[in-house]
Every structure is written in C-alpha cells, then in structure tokens.
Design an enzyme around this catalytic site. Structure first.
Site, PDB file in Angstrom:
ATOM      1  N   LYS A  15       0.734  -1.076   0.110  1.00 27.34           N
ATOM      2  CA  LYS A  15      -0.051   0.141  -0.058  1.00 27.34           C
ATOM      3  C   LYS A  15       0.829   1.197  -0.094  1.00 27.34           C
ATOM      4  O   LYS A  15       2.033   1.164   0.266  1.00 27.34           O
ATOM      5  CB  LYS A  15      -0.842  -0.122   1.419  1.00 27.34           C
ATOM      6  N   TYR A  41      15.987  29.781   9.445  1.00 22.67           N
ATOM      7  CA  TYR A  41      14.787  30.645  10.028  1.00 22.67           C
ATOM      8  C   TYR A  41      14.721  30.570  11.487  1.00 22.67           C
ATOM      9  O   TYR A  41      15.072  29.355  11.962  1.00 22.67           O
ATOM     10  CB  TYR A  41      13.470  29.890   9.309  1.00 22.67           C
TER      11      TYR A  41
END
Ligand SMILES: *Cc1c(COP(=O)(O)O)cnc(C)c1O
Length: 356
Positions: free
Chosen positions: A34, A252
């Site tokens: 999956k 940042y």
C-alpha cells in the site's frame, strides 16, 4: 540539475522478503505494498516481490494496476470494498476483499458478484479500529457463510502493540479462543512486528509491510539487527559551505547559534522533498561518509549541517539523508515519528534511481 535522489534497491527488497519468508515458516506471505509500496514504487515492488505468495493493497486502483502489470498471485484489499459498486471488479480481477463491517455484508447480499469471492473476515480483538466485535464471531461467520457470493473465508485480526512491550498476546489469546469454534478456517494476524517477534501469530497468511523495505517496526531494535537491508537511500549534495563566527545563527528562527567558530554546509534537501521539518538540531546525517548532525530549522528546499568533524567536505560533497549509514529510523526517532512516515512521504519531485 538539483542533486537530490532517492536510490532504491530492488535487491534489498527481495532480500527482505526472503527474511520475512524465513520467519513465516509454513505460512504464506502477502507483501504489503500500500501507499505506493511505502514510497518505493508499486511497479518496482511488484518486480522485487515476485516471489511473494500474494500482495496486499488498500484500493481497487492499486489492485487493478498490479493485475495490469501481470500479477497472478492473490491480491488482498486491506479495507475491503468502499461501496457495492466495487464488487464487480473484485470478481473480474479476482481480488480478495476484507469484510470488516455489516454494510459490506449487505452490499454482497444485494449485489452478488458474477463468481463467488475469497474473503477475509476481520475481527476486532482490541485495537478498536476495524473489524467485527470478536464476541460476535459465531453470528458473523454464519452470516458470511450463508452469502452465495462468498467462496471461502480466512479469519483475520490486527495488532495494536506488537512492536511494544505490551505485545500481541493480549489480543492473540482471545482471537485463538474464538478460532477454536471454527478450527477448519485459515487465519491471518501478523504484521512485520508480530512476524519477527511472535511465531505463534503466524497462521495461514502473514502480512509484512515495513520490514520488506528494510526499516524496523520496533523503536528498540534496529533493522540491521533483524537481518534487514535498507531499500531506500535519500542522497543529495552540499550546495554551499561557509564559516560561522561565535554567536552567529543559522536558518529560519536562528534556532542554532554557534558557540565557537565552525564550518556549516547547506544541503539540497528540505521538507518539500519529504525530509521532516520537525527534525531538530542534532538529527543524524552523513556528509562524504562522515556522520554528523543537522543544524537549525529544516527549510522547504534546504537544510544545514555541522561540518566541524568533516574537514574534507566541500561544495559537491555527497550527503546521505537516510540509507545505509544513517538508518531512516534514526532520522524518524529524532523527528518524533517512525520510518514508515518518512518513506511514505518521499515527495514526487525527488527523482528515483534504481541501484540494482
Ligand atoms: C499496513 C498493514 C500491515 C503491514 O504492517 P507493517 O507494520 O508495515 O508490517 C499489515 N496488516 C494490515 C491490516 C495493514 O493495514
């Protein structure tokens, strides 16, 4: 060209399937593919796992793709059908749906397939996610048996804590007790963690996923200790190198500040590539084979690394974000998640190369 690559080894995947098979004993093995084979690509997984006894997927679309690729083994639909309109395709493509709620039985009763289906009847043994209540096993099995659209059934459950100290026994015991009433029916319980740790949970079919990709289902045991080989390497290169003075910050938020003069590298990999933004300063990473750490906040397209211990590193030096040197599980642990999530989240913009 931007240097980031996911390098995937079908050989490692095939090796990991052999490890799963050794643990499976007489049980047959569904390769769980999956989520685009946990980020490794459905078509690559189909080739690497050609020796599997079956494949397990989530959706009809994935199953239909596997049939188009020539898969002849059984295909299990892990959540079964999402509506009566999917029943015809199950018959046409010979798919094995899981039945886990009463509406699915209703759909099968009202819209019988062109030919009877093999089904997996899922019981809830304590996870409280999918499945019929275990206490109602006799009634549910009798109902399924009475459906003309059902050719045969395997009983199934799923473990909530097979990877933890609480383990699988608290769910396996009541499930096995219920099974005694239906001794003639085959059953299936084991995911990777249960397959590796609980031989008593094997049954007729096992359902390993994560181990096939060379990551560990356990927080306290490395994949290599389980004999597994990582199938995916996420690699890139340094695209800048510079010096920091004491007190200067990186990235940042300036979350990391140098306490002494040091060299910093900038790697072409960020959260838009699937690298976790929550990976803090100190997350392991390898530069030119040298194990080091990330610095500061991960940005969209870049992240920074400490080059203090890697004097040779320069622009163009190879970087391993995860793979054979840095296990994906170690990066995941630093970022407060699991290897599963990082592998599945590999971004579509990252070019994938086959290494074998
Ligand atoms: C995803 C899944 C598995 C595989 O689990 P792993 O932990 O990846 O081995 C097995 N069974 C079911 C029902 C699943 O949904």
């Amino acid at each position: 060209m931007r240097p980031i690559r996911a390098r995937i080894s079908a050989g490692a995947m095939a090796h990991n399937l052999r490890v799963a098979r050794e643990h499976a004993g007489d049980a047959r093995v569904f390769a769980v593919v999956k989520a685009n084979a946990y980020g490794h690509g459905l078509s690559r997984a189909r080739r690497a796992f050609a020796a599997a006894d079956g494949f397990a997927v989530l959706t009809l679309e994935e199953a239909a793709n596997l049939r188009l690729m020539g898969v002849e083994q059984p295909i299990l639909l892990l959540e079964g059908i999402f509506g009566a309109d999917e029943i015809a395709a199950c018959a046409e493509l010979d798919l094995w749906p899981v039945l886990h709620h009463a509406e699915q039985l209703e759909w099968l009763a009202r819209t019988p397939p062109a030919r009877p289906l093999q089904v997996f009847v899922k019981f809830d043994s304590g996870m409280h996610r999918l499945g019929f209540p275990l206490a109602r096993h006799a009634e549910v099995i009798a109902r399924v048996r009475a459906l003309p659209g059902v050719a045969g059934m395997t009983l199934m459950t799923h473990f909530a804590q097979a990877d933890e100290t609480a383990g699988a026994d608290w769910q396996l015991r009541p499930f096995m007790t219920a099974l005694e009433t239906h001794a003639a029916l085959p059953w299936s319980c084991a995911n990777s963690a249960a397959l590796l740790r609980y031989p008593a949970a094997r049954g007729a079919w096992v359902r390993p996923g994560i181990m096939l990709y060379g990551a560990s289902p356990f927080a306290d045991r490395r994949a290599t200790e389980c004999g597994l080989r990582p199938a995916m390497e996420l690699t890139s290169e340094l695209i800048a190198v510079h010096a920091l003075e004491p007190g200067e910050g990186v990235g940042y938020g300036q979350l990391f500040r140098a306490s002494q003069a040091m060299r910093v590298g900038v790697v072409a990999c960020g959260y838009a590539d699937g690298y976790p933004r929550h990976a803090p300063t100190g997350t392991p990473i390898a530069v030119a084979g040298c194990l080091t750490r990330t610095l500061g906040r991960v940005s969209m397209d870049m992240l920074c690394v400490d080059l203090s211990g890697c004097p040779e590193a320069t622009v163009g030096s190879p970087v391993e974000l995860w793979g054979g040197i840095v296990p994906v599980d170690a990066v995941a642990a630093a970022a407060g998640t699991v290897g599963y999530e990082l592998l599945c989240a590999l971004a579509a913009r990252v070019p994938v190369e086959d290494v074998d």
